[in-house]
Design a protein around this motif. Structure first.
Motif, PDB file in Angstrom:
ATOM      1  N   ALA A  13      46.130  39.257  30.136  1.00  0.00           N
ATOM      2  CA  ALA A  13      47.091  40.250  30.607  1.00  0.00           C
ATOM      3  C   ALA A  13      46.376  41.465  31.193  1.00  0.00           C
ATOM      4  O   ALA A  13      46.788  42.000  32.227  1.00  0.00           O
ATOM      5  CB  ALA A  13      48.011  40.680  29.465  1.00  0.00           C
ATOM      6  N   GLN A  14      45.293  41.912  30.573  1.00  0.00           N
ATOM      7  CA  GLN A  14      44.532  43.050  31.101  1.00  0.00           C
ATOM      8  C   GLN A  14      43.934  42.722  32.456  1.00  0.00           C
ATOM      9  O   GLN A  14      43.984  43.536  33.382  1.00  0.00           O
ATOM     10  CB  GLN A  14      43.408  43.435  30.136  1.00  0.00           C
ATOM     11  N   LYS A  15      43.382  41.513  32.596  1.00  0.00           N
ATOM     12  CA  LYS A  15      42.789  41.118  33.867  1.00  0.00           C
ATOM     13  C   LYS A  15      43.848  41.014  34.961  1.00  0.00           C
ATOM     14  O   LYS A  15      43.622  41.417  36.100  1.00  0.00           O
ATOM     15  CB  LYS A  15      42.041  39.794  33.711  1.00  0.00           C
ATOM     16  N   LEU A  16      45.002  40.463  34.636  1.00  0.00           N
ATOM     17  CA  LEU A  16      46.080  40.349  35.621  1.00  0.00           C
ATOM     18  C   LEU A  16      46.597  41.719  36.041  1.00  0.00           C
ATOM     19  O   LEU A  16      46.895  41.943  37.211  1.00  0.00           O
ATOM     20  CB  LEU A  16      47.212  39.489  35.074  1.00  0.00           C
ATOM     21  N   LEU A  17      46.674  42.650  35.099  1.00  0.00           N
ATOM     22  CA  LEU A  17      47.107  44.006  35.434  1.00  0.00           C
ATOM     23  C   LEU A  17      46.101  44.674  36.362  1.00  0.00           C
ATOM     24  O   LEU A  17      46.484  45.311  37.351  1.00  0.00           O
ATOM     25  CB  LEU A  17      47.287  44.836  34.152  1.00  0.00           C
ATOM     26  N   LEU A  39      44.031  43.191  38.424  1.00  0.00           N
ATOM     27  CA  LEU A  39      44.147  42.519  39.710  1.00  0.00           C
ATOM     28  C   LEU A  39      45.360  43.030  40.479  1.00  0.00           C
ATOM     29  O   LEU A  39      45.282  43.286  41.689  1.00  0.00           O
ATOM     30  CB  LEU A  39      44.238  41.009  39.500  1.00  0.00           C
ATOM     31  N   PHE A  40      46.475  43.218  39.795  1.00  0.00           N
ATOM     32  CA  PHE A  40      47.694  43.729  40.433  1.00  0.00           C
ATOM     33  C   PHE A  40      47.477  45.147  40.969  1.00  0.00           C
ATOM     34  O   PHE A  40      47.860  45.458  42.099  1.00  0.00           O
ATOM     35  CB  PHE A  40      48.849  43.710  39.429  1.00  0.00           C
ATOM     36  N   ILE A  41      46.841  46.006  40.180  1.00  0.00           N
ATOM     37  CA  ILE A  41      46.582  47.386  40.611  1.00  0.00           C
ATOM     38  C   ILE A  41      45.674  47.397  41.839  1.00  0.00           C
ATOM     39  O   ILE A  41      45.924  48.155  42.794  1.00  0.00           O
ATOM     40  CB  ILE A  41      45.980  48.203  39.453  1.00  0.00           C
ATOM     41  N   CYS A  42      44.648  46.551  41.839  1.00  0.00           N
ATOM     42  CA  CYS A  42      43.749  46.472  42.998  1.00  0.00           C
ATOM     43  C   CYS A  42      44.498  45.986  44.234  1.00  0.00           C
ATOM     44  O   CYS A  42      44.289  46.506  45.336  1.00  0.00           O
ATOM     45  CB  CYS A  42      42.571  45.551  42.690  1.00  0.00           C
ATOM     46  N   ALA A  43      45.355  45.000  44.058  1.00  0.00           N
ATOM     47  CA  ALA A  43      46.127  44.469  45.184  1.00  0.00           C
ATOM     48  C   ALA A  43      47.053  45.539  45.763  1.00  0.00           C
ATOM     49  O   ALA A  43      47.159  45.687  46.988  1.00  0.00           O
ATOM     50  CB  ALA A  43      46.922  43.246  44.750  1.00  0.00           C
ATOM     51  N   VAL A  44      47.685  46.312  44.914  1.00  0.00           N
ATOM     52  CA  VAL A  44      48.561  47.391  45.380  1.00  0.00           C
ATOM     53  C   VAL A  44      47.744  48.434  46.135  1.00  0.00           C
ATOM     54  O   VAL A  44      48.142  48.918  47.201  1.00  0.00           O
ATOM     55  CB  VAL A  44      49.331  48.024  44.199  1.00  0.00           C
TER      56      VAL A  44
END
Length: 108
Positions: A84-88, A90-95
């Motif tokens: 979950a931390q890694k996915l979060l 990744l999401f922040i970087c994508a945004v």
């Protein structure tokens, strides 16, 4: 939820020998923390062993108390916490990348 459990099982299988060494010597809390020499008494830790312990410490599975270490069983048994931390992240970087691309002409 199945992928979280699968990831947790994968991590447990990969690092079980390290977890067992902490359990065997009772290094399971801040009060019972031990040095790495006490946890692995008959073994000279290799560079790769030290790197694995460093990664487990970064993941939060192994905690440091001064110059001593202990296994955080609560965090270890929480399925999917690291995923979950890694996915979060990744999401922040994508945004961030999307916002930068949208407004790139204003930044240059």
């Amino acid at each position: 939820m199945a992928s979280k459990n699968g990831y947790n099982e994968l991590m447990n299988e990969a690092f079980e020998s390290y977890y067992e060494a902490f359990r065997k010597h009772g290094a399971l809390s801040k009060e019972t923390a031990l040095t790495l020499d006490e946890i692995f008494p008959a073994v000279e830790l290799s560079f790769s062993d030290k790197e694995i312990i460093r990664k487990l410490k970064n993941y939060g599975f192994i905690k440091k108390a001064g110059n001593k270490y202990y296994l955080d069983e609560e965090k270890l048994n929480k399925p999917g916490g690291i995923l979950a931390q890694k996915l979060l992240l990744l999401f922040i970087c994508a945004v961030f990348v999307m916002v930068y691309v949208m407004f790139a002409d204003k930044f240059i």
